[in-house]
Scaffold this active site. Structure first.
Site, PDB file in Angstrom:
ATOM      1  N   ASP A 165       0.819  -1.214   0.000  1.00 55.77           N
ATOM      2  CA  ASP A 165       0.000   0.000   0.000  1.00 55.77           C
ATOM      3  C   ASP A 165       0.851   1.262   0.000  1.00 55.77           C
ATOM      4  OD1 ASP A 165      -2.293  -1.674   0.281  1.00 55.77           O
ATOM      5  OD2 ASP A 165      -1.808  -1.837   2.409  1.00 55.77           O
TER       6      ASP A 165
ATOM      7  N   LYS B 185       1.908   2.096  -5.033  1.00 57.81           N
ATOM      8  CA  LYS B 185       2.449   1.512  -6.276  1.00 57.81           C
ATOM      9  C   LYS B 185       1.503   1.744  -7.433  1.00 57.81           C
ATOM     10  CE  LYS B 185       2.747  -2.678  -4.615  1.00 57.81           C
ATOM     11  NZ  LYS B 185       2.461  -2.386  -3.203  1.00 57.81           N
ATOM     12  N   GLY B 186       0.194   1.705  -7.125  1.00 67.04           N
ATOM     13  CA  GLY B 186      -0.819   1.787  -8.168  1.00 67.04           C
ATOM     14  C   GLY B 186      -0.674   3.029  -9.023  1.00 67.04           C
TER      15      GLY B 186
ATOM     16  N   ASN C 198      -5.094 -10.843  -3.417  1.00 65.22           N
ATOM     17  CA  ASN C 198      -4.821 -10.095  -2.177  1.00 65.22           C
ATOM     18  C   ASN C 198      -4.372  -8.670  -2.498  1.00 65.22           C
ATOM     19  OD1 ASN C 198      -2.467 -11.152  -3.266  1.00 65.22           O
ATOM     20  ND2 ASN C 198      -1.535 -11.710  -1.326  1.00 65.22           N
ATOM     21  N   ALA C 199      -3.949  -8.432  -3.738  1.00 62.94           N
ATOM     22  CA  ALA C 199      -3.558  -7.079  -4.146  1.00 62.94           C
ATOM     23  C   ALA C 199      -4.803  -6.285  -4.537  1.00 62.94           C
ATOM     24  CB  ALA C 199      -2.605  -7.158  -5.328  1.00 62.94           C
ATOM     25  N   GLY C 200      -4.703  -4.990  -4.441  1.00 64.33           N
ATOM     26  CA  GLY C 200      -5.825  -4.140  -4.862  1.00 64.33           C
ATOM     27  C   GLY C 200      -5.265  -2.897  -5.501  1.00 64.33           C
ATOM     28  N   HIS C 201      -5.705  -2.579  -6.690  1.00 63.50           N
ATOM     29  CA  HIS C 201      -5.070  -1.524  -7.469  1.00 63.50           C
ATOM     30  C   HIS C 201      -6.190  -0.710  -8.128  1.00 63.50           C
ATOM     31  CE1 HIS C 201      -1.794  -0.622 -10.635  1.00 63.50           C
ATOM     32  NE2 HIS C 201      -2.728   0.279 -10.668  1.00 63.50           N
TER      33      HIS C 201
ATOM     34  N   THR D 184      -5.897 -11.461   3.961  1.00 63.72           N
ATOM     35  CA  THR D 184      -6.988 -10.837   3.206  1.00 63.72           C
ATOM     36  C   THR D 184      -8.136 -11.819   3.002  1.00 63.72           C
ATOM     37  OG1 THR D 184      -5.952 -11.495   1.138  1.00 63.72           O
ATOM     38  CG2 THR D 184      -5.409  -9.300   1.975  1.00 63.72           C
TER      39      THR D 184
ATOM     40  N   GLN E  35       2.032  -6.185  -3.001  1.00 61.51           N
ATOM     41  CA  GLN E  35       2.421  -6.130  -1.586  1.00 61.51           C
ATOM     42  C   GLN E  35       3.766  -5.373  -1.441  1.00 61.51           C
ATOM     43  OE1 GLN E  35       1.452  -9.710  -2.590  1.00 61.51           O
ATOM     44  NE2 GLN E  35      -0.568  -8.816  -2.390  1.00 61.51           N
TER      45      GLN E  35
ATOM     46  N   ALA F 198      -7.590  -1.462   0.146  1.00 58.54           N
ATOM     47  CA  ALA F 198      -8.319  -1.492  -1.133  1.00 58.54           C
ATOM     48  C   ALA F 198      -9.013  -2.835  -1.324  1.00 58.54           C
ATOM     49  CB  ALA F 198      -7.351  -1.232  -2.283  1.00 58.54           C
TER      50      ALA F 198
ATOM     51  N   THR G 285      -9.761  -5.191   1.384  1.00 56.11           N
ATOM     52  CA  THR G 285     -10.633  -5.618   2.483  1.00 56.11           C
ATOM     53  C   THR G 285     -11.364  -4.461   3.151  1.00 56.11           C
ATOM     54  OG1 THR G 285      -8.775  -5.396   4.008  1.00 56.11           O
ATOM     55  CG2 THR G 285      -9.130  -7.575   3.045  1.00 56.11           C
TER      56      THR G 285
ATOM     57  N   VAL H   3       2.521  14.187  -4.714  1.00 58.16           N
ATOM     58  CA  VAL H   3       1.963  15.147  -3.751  1.00 58.16           C
ATOM     59  C   VAL H   3       0.429  15.129  -3.740  1.00 58.16           C
ATOM     60  CG1 VAL H   3       3.978  16.664  -3.759  1.00 58.16           C
ATOM     61  CG2 VAL H   3       2.172  17.025  -5.462  1.00 58.16           C
TER      62      VAL H   3
HETATM   63  P1  IMP Z   1      -2.454 -12.841   2.549  1.00 56.60           P
HETATM   64  O1  IMP Z   1      -1.553 -12.305   1.494  1.00 56.60           O
HETATM   65  O2  IMP Z   1      -3.924 -12.627   2.266  1.00 56.60           O
HETATM   66  O3  IMP Z   1      -2.124 -14.265   2.918  1.00 56.60           O
HETATM   67  O4  IMP Z   1      -2.191 -11.978   3.881  1.00 56.60           O
HETATM   68  C1  IMP Z   1      -0.956 -12.051   4.586  1.00 56.60           C
HETATM   69  C2  IMP Z   1      -0.564 -10.682   5.122  1.00 56.60           C
HETATM   70  O5  IMP Z   1      -0.242  -9.821   4.036  1.00 56.60           O
HETATM   71  C3  IMP Z   1      -1.685  -9.954   5.897  1.00 56.60           C
HETATM   72  O6  IMP Z   1      -1.092  -9.171   6.925  1.00 56.60           O
HETATM   73  C4  IMP Z   1      -2.306  -9.045   4.844  1.00 56.60           C
HETATM   74  O7  IMP Z   1      -2.942  -7.935   5.406  1.00 56.60           O
HETATM   75  C5  IMP Z   1      -1.042  -8.650   4.071  1.00 56.60           C
HETATM   76  N1  IMP Z   1      -1.330  -8.260   2.688  1.00 56.60           N
HETATM   77  C6  IMP Z   1      -1.630  -9.059   1.653  1.00 56.60           C
HETATM   78  N2  IMP Z   1      -1.807  -8.347   0.532  1.00 56.60           N
HETATM   79  C7  IMP Z   1      -1.597  -7.064   0.858  1.00 56.60           C
HETATM   80  C8  IMP Z   1      -1.586  -5.848   0.102  1.00 56.60           C
HETATM   81  O8  IMP Z   1      -1.817  -5.809  -1.118  1.00 56.60           O
HETATM   82  N3  IMP Z   1      -1.309  -4.716   0.807  1.00 56.60           N
HETATM   83  C9  IMP Z   1      -1.016  -4.736   2.130  1.00 56.60           C
HETATM   84  N4  IMP Z   1      -1.001  -5.844   2.867  1.00 56.60           N
HETATM   85  C10 IMP Z   1      -1.288  -7.006   2.239  1.00 56.60           C
END
Ligand code: IMP
Length: 420
Positions: free
Chosen positions: A27, A30-31, A52-55, A139, A235, A309, A311, A408
């Site tokens: 977070d 990067k997006g 697990n990524a959100g962009h 996530t 991540q 983004a 969760t 900025v």
């Molecule tokens: P997982 O990747 O869902 O297995 O989560 C493992 C850890 O990585 C947890 O603390 C998540 O909150 C964190 N995590 C996973 N993806 C992201 C991301 O895109 N941004 C920030 N934290 C992440």
């Protein structure tokens, strides 16, 4: 070059190969930086992680969150590749493609490819992650259980959507899952049959099948032809399974090595950009030495809109930790950084920055004077307040890498790009 590439000279000197990686706990912003670079790229690749990524991408009036599709998808003419190191939820991917199309973005096998070697996140993985991911604060997207199956040789690769073995392989996962549920989680899942049904998976597999192919070959051809290739990390460095704050990490290599194993192509990246947020955030559990658990932490969260983004969870906020960023620079070989969200600190009279830790592991800070004036409208580095420039310069000196890009504000044009 992508047909809608901007013509600002500052970006035109981009060497053909760039990798963007998070230097903290994800977070970092990067997006936005990736979106800017993707406009000029011929090929954008993801190499680890999954939904697990959100962009966030803005398409006309619409704002969409991409979880699995690489960010070059909105650049006309760019190829987008999901590498073998990713773990892909086909049901989610089919939904993302549908949403993009509804927003007027063309998506077809001509501009999106999924590696036949990428592993599939199945309903079993999501269910298990929901039951067991709480301690880490995952996530809940099935990421850990999917990578576990990959390592145990019980995973399912995308290629099984092509060779007719998907259902049979999935049934084996379901069988094992039932045993796990009976032994460890009896009565915890309301409707096991619905949760584990293969229907949606099989339907999505048929939809995605035309996109599955030899990703390494596609990337390698573009690289050999001197095309502009952009690798997009997900991540951050300290969520890396090897180099992160284990066990509070994700299940993939988020550092630069993951780019090679996660695509099967060696690339000499001309630009290795570490994204550094001007302060630190973390979602999920685990150590965070510079965390601010007071009102100031809340203030930074509100000003920086620090909510996940993927969760929607509130992010933990704290001071910039340069010991972390220095170690990230070593792990990834950053040759430049992009400093993001500098505007969020504009409200402060003084700013702490951690430089090291004492023997008890407590951060040792340097206090810098804040600039306490808005910078959102500044577009040239020299026009930033002196104390703000001093903050940037201090970071550069401490980590030994130039901040070529300074953000900025959230908008595309709220970006200062420095040459040299
Ligand atoms: P997982 O990747 O869902 O297995 O989560 C493992 C850890 O990585 C947890 O603390 C998540 O909150 C964190 N995590 C996973 N993806 C992201 C991301 O895109 N941004 C920030 N934290 C992440």
């Amino acid at each position: 070059m992508g047909a809608n590439a901007p013509d600002d000279a500052s970006l035109s000197s981009t060497p053909p190969t760039t990798i963007v990686l998070g230097s903290q706990w994800g977070d970092e912003g990067k997006g936005k930086i990736t979106n800017l670079l993707a406009e000029r790229a011929d090929l954008v690749a993801r190499f680890q992680g999954g939904a697990n990524a959100g962009h966030t991408v803005v398409i006309g009036e619409q704002t969409l969150i991409l979880h699995q599709v690489p960010s070059g998808i909105t650049s006309k003419g760019a190829m987008n590749v999901i590498g073998n190191g990713c773990v892909i939820d086909l049901i989610g991917l089919a939904d993302e493609i549908r949403e993009l199309r509804e927003a007027g973005v063309e998506v077809s096998p001509d501009n999106l490819m999924l590696s036949s070697k990428a592993h599939l996140v199945t309903p079993v993985h999501r269910l298990i992650d929901g039951l067991r991911g709480g301690r880490i604060g995952t996530t809940g997207r099935g990421i850990g259980p999917c990578y576990s199956d990959k390592a145990r040789r019980t995973g399912i690769r995308a290629e099984s959507a092509l060779d007719g073995t998907l259902t049979e392989r999935y049934e084996k996962q379901v069988q094992e899952c039932r045993e796990v549920l009976e032994t460890w989680h009896a009565g915890e899942v309301d409707d096991v049959e619905v949760a584990l049904s293969s229907d949606a998976l099989v339907e999505a597999a048929a939809e995605i099948a035309p996109y599955i192919g030899d990703a390494a070959e596609t990337i390698s051809k573009a690289y050999q032809a001197g095309k502009s290739v952009l690798y997009e990390g997900a991540q951050g460095t300290f969520l890396d399974i090897d180099h992160g704050t284990y066990p509070f990490v994700t299940s993939s290599n988020t550092t630069i090595g993951g780019a090679f194993t996660g695509t099967g192509v060696f690339i000499e990246f001309g630009r290795r950009i570490g994204i550094v947020k001007a302060y630190t955030t973390r979602v999920g559990n685990g150590p965070f030495p510079t965390e601010l658990t007071n009102d100031l932490g809340v203030k930074i969260r509100e000003r920086g809109h620090e909510y996940g983004a993927t969760t929607g969870r509130p992010r933990r906020c704290g001071w910039l930790d340069l010991d972390l960023v220095r170690r990230a620079t070593i792990a990834n070989g950053f040759n430049e950084i992009a400093l993001t969200k500098l505007d969020v600190l504009s409200m402060l009279d003084s700013i702490d920055v951690a430089l090291s830790y004492d023997p008890e592991g407590r951060p040792e800070y340097r206090t810098l004077q804040g600039w306490a004036t808005p910078i959102d409208d500044v577009r040239k580095f020299d026009d930033l307040p002196e104390l703000c420039r001093a903050y940037v310069t201090f970071i550069e000196e401490q980590i030994g890498v130039p901040a070529r890009t300074v953000s900025v504000g959230p908008e595309r044009d709220q970006t200062i790009i420095r040459e040299g």
